[in-house]
Enzyme design. Sequence first.
Site, short mmCIF file in Angstrom:
data_model
loop_
_atom_site.label_atom_id
_atom_site.label_comp_id
_atom_site.label_asym_id
_atom_site.label_seq_id
_atom_site.Cartn_x
_atom_site.Cartn_y
_atom_site.Cartn_z
N LYS A 9 -10.51 5.48 -6.80
CA LYS A 9 -11.33 6.60 -6.32
C LYS A 9 -11.33 7.78 -7.30
O LYS A 9 -10.52 7.83 -8.22
CB LYS A 9 -10.81 7.05 -4.96
N PHE A 57 -18.00 14.25 9.44
CA PHE A 57 -17.22 14.39 8.21
C PHE A 57 -17.74 13.53 7.07
O PHE A 57 -17.26 13.62 5.94
CB PHE A 57 -15.74 14.07 8.47
N THR A 91 -3.57 4.22 5.04
CA THR A 91 -4.69 5.04 4.57
C THR A 91 -4.30 6.50 4.41
O THR A 91 -4.68 7.16 3.45
CB THR A 91 -5.89 4.90 5.53
N ARG A 102 0.16 5.12 -2.30
CA ARG A 102 -0.27 6.32 -1.58
C ARG A 102 0.92 7.21 -1.23
O ARG A 102 0.81 8.43 -1.28
CB ARG A 102 -1.05 5.92 -0.33
N HIS A 115 -9.44 2.56 -2.66
CA HIS A 115 -10.01 1.83 -1.53
C HIS A 115 -9.65 0.36 -1.71
O HIS A 115 -9.65 -0.15 -2.84
CB HIS A 115 -11.53 1.95 -1.49
#
Length: 138
Positions: A9, A57, A91, A102, A115
Site C-alpha cells: 500500500k 469512510f 487488519t 502490521r 492488502h
Amino acid sequence: MQKTLIILKPDCMERKLWGIVLDRFAKVDLDIVACKMMKLDQAVLREHYSHIADKPFFPEIENFMSSRPVIAMILKGPEAISRVRSILGPTDSKAAPAGTIRGDMGADKMFNLVHASDSPEAAEAEIERFFGGDPIFE
C-alpha cells in the site's frame, strides 16, 4: 500450491518498507510469480472495495489508495493465503502482535502496509482484477 494477491500500500511505499516486507515473505519460502507497480484509479478501487464503496469512510480509503503508486504481487506457496495473513497480523495494526508485519510497522486499520486476499475465492477474483491477461511465472 496456492496463490494469493498482495498489494504493498501507499504507506508501505512512502515509508520505504517494501524491502523488509518482501524479506519476511521470502523467509517463509513464498515465491513471487507476478509483480507490477501501478497507480490505482477510481474504477479499480470501487471494484476492489465494492463491499464498502457505499460507506461514508470510503472516500478516505479511495484517496489513500490512489495517493501514490503501489506494488501488486502474486505470491505462491503451500497454504499461501493463510500464511500471508498470519505473517501480516490482523487488519488493525494496533491489535496486531509484535513479530507480525502490521504489529511491527503498521499504524492502524488503514495504514497497515499490505492488502492480502482473505480467501481462495477473493484471491482468484483479485488476481484476475490486477493481473488479468498479464504473465504469471509459475
